[in-house]
Design a protein around this motif. Structure first.
Motif, PDB file in Angstrom:
ATOM      1  N   ASP A  57       1.111  -4.296   2.258  1.00 36.57           N
ATOM      2  CA  ASP A  57      -0.011  -3.622   1.596  1.00 36.57           C
ATOM      3  C   ASP A  57      -0.552  -4.979   0.961  1.00 36.57           C
ATOM      4  O   ASP A  57      -0.046  -6.000   0.999  1.00 36.57           O
ATOM      5  CB  ASP A  57       0.418  -2.306   0.921  1.00 36.57           C
ATOM      6  N   LEU A  58      -1.671  -4.565   0.548  1.00 35.05           N
ATOM      7  CA  LEU A  58      -2.296  -5.910  -0.362  1.00 35.05           C
ATOM      8  C   LEU A  58      -2.300  -5.482  -2.012  1.00 35.05           C
ATOM      9  O   LEU A  58      -2.067  -6.271  -2.663  1.00 35.05           O
ATOM     10  CB  LEU A  58      -3.839  -6.079  -0.139  1.00 35.05           C
ATOM     11  N   ASN A  59      -2.360  -4.073  -2.085  1.00 37.58           N
ATOM     12  CA  ASN A  59      -2.352  -3.711  -3.693  1.00 37.58           C
ATOM     13  C   ASN A  59      -1.158  -3.270  -4.021  1.00 37.58           C
ATOM     14  O   ASN A  59      -0.687  -2.282  -3.521  1.00 37.58           O
ATOM     15  CB  ASN A  59      -3.507  -2.414  -3.958  1.00 37.58           C
ATOM     16  N   PHE A  60      -0.532  -3.625  -5.251  1.00 31.89           N
ATOM     17  CA  PHE A  60       0.760  -2.972  -5.728  1.00 31.89           C
ATOM     18  C   PHE A  60       0.417  -2.670  -7.175  1.00 31.89           C
ATOM     19  O   PHE A  60      -0.505  -3.347  -7.788  1.00 31.89           O
ATOM     20  CB  PHE A  60       1.739  -4.173  -5.549  1.00 31.89           C
ATOM     21  N   GLU A  61       1.187  -1.849  -7.839  1.00 35.49           N
ATOM     22  CA  GLU A  61       0.894  -1.313  -9.121  1.00 35.49           C
ATOM     23  C   GLU A  61       1.606  -2.166 -10.194  1.00 35.49           C
ATOM     24  O   GLU A  61       2.654  -1.778 -10.968  1.00 35.49           O
ATOM     25  CB  GLU A  61       1.363   0.032  -9.292  1.00 35.49           C
ATOM     26  N   ASP A  66       0.480  -9.524  -5.655  1.00 39.06           N
ATOM     27  CA  ASP A  66      -0.173  -8.633  -4.780  1.00 39.06           C
ATOM     28  C   ASP A  66       0.203  -9.195  -3.425  1.00 39.06           C
ATOM     29  O   ASP A  66       0.990  -9.966  -3.210  1.00 39.06           O
ATOM     30  CB  ASP A  66      -1.878  -8.860  -5.004  1.00 39.06           C
ATOM     31  N   GLY A  67      -0.598  -8.429  -2.488  1.00 42.36           N
ATOM     32  CA  GLY A  67      -0.125  -8.751  -1.101  1.00 42.36           C
ATOM     33  C   GLY A  67      -0.569 -10.155  -0.563  1.00 42.36           C
ATOM     34  O   GLY A  67       0.230 -10.971   0.243  1.00 42.36           O
ATOM     35  N   PHE A  68      -1.415 -10.923  -1.166  1.00 42.66           N
ATOM     36  CA  PHE A  68      -1.739 -12.175  -0.777  1.00 42.66           C
ATOM     37  C   PHE A  68      -0.748 -13.047  -1.401  1.00 42.66           C
ATOM     38  O   PHE A  68      -0.176 -13.856  -0.555  1.00 42.66           O
ATOM     39  CB  PHE A  68      -3.095 -12.525  -1.522  1.00 42.66           C
ATOM     40  N   ILE A  69      -0.232 -12.959  -2.485  1.00 42.99           N
ATOM     41  CA  ILE A  69       0.723 -13.706  -3.028  1.00 42.99           C
ATOM     42  C   ILE A  69       2.033 -13.535  -2.001  1.00 42.99           C
ATOM     43  O   ILE A  69       2.685 -14.711  -1.870  1.00 42.99           O
ATOM     44  CB  ILE A  69       1.114 -13.480  -4.418  1.00 42.99           C
ATOM     45  N   ILE A  70       2.585 -12.291  -1.774  1.00 43.58           N
ATOM     46  CA  ILE A  70       3.769 -12.159  -0.710  1.00 43.58           C
ATOM     47  C   ILE A  70       3.443 -12.967   0.480  1.00 43.58           C
ATOM     48  O   ILE A  70       4.329 -13.287   0.981  1.00 43.58           O
ATOM     49  CB  ILE A  70       3.718 -10.804  -0.749  1.00 43.58           C
ATOM     50  N   ALA A  71       2.235 -12.555   0.908  1.00 42.72           N
ATOM     51  CA  ALA A  71       2.151 -13.172   2.242  1.00 42.72           C
ATOM     52  C   ALA A  71       2.049 -14.598   2.303  1.00 42.72           C
ATOM     53  O   ALA A  71       2.829 -15.322   3.250  1.00 42.72           O
ATOM     54  CB  ALA A  71       0.645 -12.597   3.036  1.00 42.72           C
ATOM     55  N   LYS A  72       1.597 -15.579   1.477  1.00 43.27           N
ATOM     56  CA  LYS A  72       1.423 -16.884   1.380  1.00 43.27           C
ATOM     57  C   LYS A  72       2.840 -17.318   1.370  1.00 43.27           C
ATOM     58  O   LYS A  72       3.455 -18.255   1.651  1.00 43.27           O
ATOM     59  CB  LYS A  72       0.685 -17.153   0.243  1.00 43.27           C
ATOM     60  N   LYS A  73       3.860 -16.719   0.263  1.00 47.50           N
ATOM     61  CA  LYS A  73       4.980 -17.116   0.135  1.00 47.50           C
ATOM     62  C   LYS A  73       5.946 -16.811   1.296  1.00 47.50           C
ATOM     63  O   LYS A  73       6.740 -17.611   1.685  1.00 47.50           O
ATOM     64  CB  LYS A  73       5.872 -16.187  -1.232  1.00 47.50           C
TER      65      LYS A  73
END
Length: 221
Positions: A57-61, A66-73
């Motif tokens: 997902d992209l949005n986290f509480e 967020d999902g961008f940071i997770i995906a890039k890492k």
């Protein structure tokens, strides 16, 4: 015998994650599914298991990631893992950032059906990129994002049912100027009349349904 796929779901909505897991279990080529709800546990799971696909997902509480940071890492650490974004946030700016900066493999709308989710899995495992139909339709009309403020004023008044003369009076410009704006809009969006123009605009507004004002950082722009 071909090995079964191992999938990691990264989603902080437990109900959605459980439902998605039940659907994925029906896919004949999926063998193992694991669910985590945050960035830290994502990295822990990846160190333990060689997953083939991450559904993210992209949005986290939280304001920390967020999902961008997770995906890039994840792509930095495990470049061979396929990343499938499954989210309700369908924005053109997100699309460009996800594929260019984060190097994801698929971008899917949470409103799609299970069959298209399966199609996306099959596609990315064959080395392709996948964008679902809802998002593809949104991208086809991305030129709306580049329309000028005055052009948007004109199209909105057309939707309200005003004539060119009434639009000119409302905007305090000449009818000739309104005519020029409308002609430019026809050319820009490849339509022949106001009815087609309004239809494309409504389609655009429906595709870009995210309310940025209600989003938590870092989604605010």
């Amino acid at each position: 015998m071909k090995s079964l796929l191992k999938i990691l779901i990264v989603e902080d909505s437990q109900i959605f994650a459980q439902g998605l897991e039940l659907l994925l279990e029906q896919h004949p080529l999926i063998g193992r599914i694991e669910t985590v709800s945050n960035f830290e546990n994502t990295l822990i799971s990846l160190r333990k298991t060689p997953f083939d696909i991450i559904i993210l997902d992209l949005n986290f509480e939280t304001n920390e990631y967020d999902g961008f940071i997770i995906a890039k890492k994840v792509k930095q650490l495990y470049p061979k893992i396929k990343i499938m974004i499954l989210t309700q946030h369908t924005r053109i700016s997100h699309y460009e950032r996800l594929f260019k900066e984060c190097k994801v493999d698929a971008y899917l709308d949470k409103q799609l059906g299970v069959e298209e989710t399966y199609s996306a899995i099959d596609s990315i495992m064959k080395g392709g990129k996948y964008v679902d139909l809802n998002i593809s339709e949104m991208l086809e009309i991305e030129s709306w994002m580049k329309a000028s403020k005055r052009e948007n004023d004109v199209i909105q008044l057309l939707i309200d049912g005003l004539t060119q003369k009434e639009i000119a009076e409302e905007l305090q410009i000449s009818p000739k100027t309104v005519e020029v704006h409308i002609r430019n809009l026809f050319n820009k969006f490849k339509v022949k009349n106001s009815i087609e123009l309004v239809a494309k605009y409504v389609k655009y507004k429906s595709a870009n349904r995210e309310n940025v004002e209600d989003s938590i950082p870092p989604f605010k722009v």
